[in-house]
Design an enzyme around this catalytic site. Sequence first.
Site, mmCIF file in Angstrom:
data_model
loop_
_atom_site.group_PDB
_atom_site.id
_atom_site.type_symbol
_atom_site.label_atom_id
_atom_site.label_comp_id
_atom_site.label_asym_id
_atom_site.label_seq_id
_atom_site.Cartn_x
_atom_site.Cartn_y
_atom_site.Cartn_z
ATOM 1 C CD1 TRP A 197 -2.732 1.771 0.485
ATOM 2 C CD2 TRP A 197 -1.349 2.589 2.002
ATOM 3 N NE1 TRP A 197 -2.947 3.011 0.783
ATOM 4 C CE2 TRP A 197 -2.342 3.713 1.840
ATOM 5 C CE3 TRP A 197 -0.469 2.707 3.272
ATOM 6 C CZ2 TRP A 197 -2.003 4.832 2.280
ATOM 7 C CZ3 TRP A 197 -0.272 4.039 3.804
ATOM 8 C CH2 TRP A 197 -1.245 4.972 3.404
ATOM 9 C CD GLU A 238 -4.631 -1.366 2.042
ATOM 10 O OE1 GLU A 238 -3.552 -1.857 2.358
ATOM 11 O OE2 GLU A 238 -5.561 -1.010 2.835
ATOM 12 C CE LYS A 240 -6.566 5.893 3.013
ATOM 13 N NZ LYS A 240 -5.524 5.771 4.047
ATOM 14 C CG ASP A 271 -8.734 -0.943 4.263
ATOM 15 O OD1 ASP A 271 -9.636 -0.432 5.114
ATOM 16 O OD2 ASP A 271 -7.591 -1.017 5.091
ATOM 17 C CG HIS A 274 -8.943 1.801 1.910
ATOM 18 N ND1 HIS A 274 -7.538 1.772 1.681
ATOM 19 C CD2 HIS A 274 -8.797 2.239 3.302
ATOM 20 C CE1 HIS A 274 -6.626 1.711 2.601
ATOM 21 N NE2 HIS A 274 -7.537 2.244 3.592
ATOM 22 C CG HIS A 298 -5.873 -4.176 5.181
ATOM 23 N ND1 HIS A 298 -5.151 -3.368 4.868
ATOM 24 C CD2 HIS A 298 -5.496 -5.698 5.269
ATOM 25 C CE1 HIS A 298 -3.758 -3.921 5.027
ATOM 26 N NE2 HIS A 298 -3.956 -5.331 5.155
ATOM 27 C CG ASP A 306 -10.234 6.551 11.347
ATOM 28 O OD1 ASP A 306 -9.294 6.548 10.966
ATOM 29 O OD2 ASP A 306 -10.847 5.935 12.265
ATOM 30 C CG ASP A 308 -7.413 3.014 9.445
ATOM 31 O OD1 ASP A 308 -7.313 2.040 8.689
ATOM 32 O OD2 ASP A 308 -7.353 4.158 8.966
ATOM 33 C CG ASP A 338 -5.499 -1.625 8.159
ATOM 34 O OD1 ASP A 338 -4.885 -1.070 9.192
ATOM 35 O OD2 ASP A 338 -5.337 -0.962 6.964
HETATM 36 C C1 RNT Z 1 -3.842 2.602 4.859
HETATM 37 C C2 RNT Z 1 -3.877 1.233 4.550
HETATM 38 C C3 RNT Z 1 -2.955 0.228 4.748
HETATM 39 C C4 RNT Z 1 -2.389 0.830 6.537
HETATM 40 C C5 RNT Z 1 -1.501 -0.292 6.960
HETATM 41 C C6 RNT Z 1 -0.895 0.309 8.226
HETATM 42 O O1 RNT Z 1 -4.936 3.481 4.511
HETATM 43 O O2 RNT Z 1 -4.970 0.777 5.018
HETATM 44 O O3 RNT Z 1 -3.052 -1.040 5.001
HETATM 45 O O4 RNT Z 1 -3.490 1.023 7.346
HETATM 46 O O5 RNT Z 1 -0.603 -0.666 6.169
HETATM 47 ZN ZN ZN Z 2 -5.585 -1.437 4.823
#
Ligand code: RNT
Ligand code: ZN
Length: 430
Positions: A197, A238, A240, A271, A274, A298, A306, A308, A338
């Site tokens: 990523w 990955e 985003k 993810d 994302h 993820h 956010d 995460d 993640d």
């Molecule tokens: C970032 C990605 C990635 C990170 C990690 C720390 O937006 O999701 O995967 O969160 O690699």
């Molecule tokens: Zn991620």
Amino acid sequence: MPRASRAPVKISPKQVDAAWKLARERYAALGVDVDKAIKRLKSIPVSLHCWQGDDVGGFEQQGDAIGGGLAVTGNYPGRARTPDELRADLDQALALIPGSHRLNLHAFYGEFGGKKVDRDSIEPVHFKGWIAWAKERGVGLDFNPTCFAHPKAADGFTLASADKSIRKFWIEHCRRSREIGAAMGKTLGSPCVTNVWVPDGFKDTPADRMGARGRLADSLDAVFEKSLPAKHLLDAVEPKLFGIGAEACTVGSAEFYLGYAITRKKLLCLDAGHFHPTETISDKISSVLLYLPEILLHVSRGVRWDSDHVVTFSDDLQAIAREIVACGDPSRVHVGLDYFDASINRIAAWTIGTRNMLKALLLALLEPPGIGAAEEAGDTTTRLALQEEAKGLPFGAVWDYHCEVEGVPVGEAWLADIRRYEDQVTGKRT
Ligand code: RNT
Ligand code: ZN
């Protein structure tokens, strides 16, 4: 830190057993084999992300800001400061989670013995402590190059940078990360999913998107030039939607990486945080599995800006787990977590998120076959009725029984272990 004064409620093995027996009968009446569901659940590993344990800090001790459009908020005491602390914390979390799982490491968690080893110089030897830890526990490892928290990523560009020397530096870092992943996979006898990523993106409207995307594709091709055995290493990429400071255009977007993964035969990493707020990755799983043999997830939780937050037992999570199971072969989907929350006990964050992931998988494995049969018969009324009735089935009793048999705390009892560890260990860290 304030603590609720209540002592966690303990459920006796007798209670667990009684509820389990009733639940098993109730499911059997619907054509669900509960023992088989538990057996299948045990075969699905979840890859715990090391970075929840120290707020995505890593062990380079260079003091670089995290950058990359990532942000960790909160200052709960007890962040792991060394590899040994992080491993001890992971051991504590793993002791509260049923099943055997994996650990997902980032490159900047290497053990560099106080020396400055720049990202373009990392080697498998810097991860021998992690590999030994994993081997001892029978845990598989996954890996990630770290293309942020570094002066050469400070302007927000790495593999897509317009500066050739910057691209070269990150290509070398990612190449070495693949070698490290392959070494991990070889030693542990289980392929290491190595996920690339990069944060690259524009704060404001770019004049030349195509140029940046072309550079990213070329850099990735250079990263993946050397072929490494799939039994040791699985490459993932990955996408985003946006990051902080990269709001206008992220170079590695969904379309960019979908095309890249399909044409280059890489795993696509979806993810959950994302995509656009009304988009869900659950709906994407079956589509991408038609074109790719394996994918990486993820699992995360987006909340406004956010991406995460700690994974909760949400509709979204249940839908993701359902699709992993419904695709027919869960081994095609590598499940990683993640998220990073520094505002609560970090070991609790791992435990809550991982237990939720497993609970959601169990719920999916317990889905009554009548739902699919109704759809096949074209009876969408029955499908909806059964889907909604399934939500009230006693799956919690099956989960409790699974925890009991696996020797991990049932219900909220795990919290007492974390509080004890907090008193003795994490709470004493400064
Ligand atoms: C970032 C990605 C990635 C990170 C990690 C720390 O937006 O999701 O995967 O969160 O690699
Ligand atoms: Zn991620």
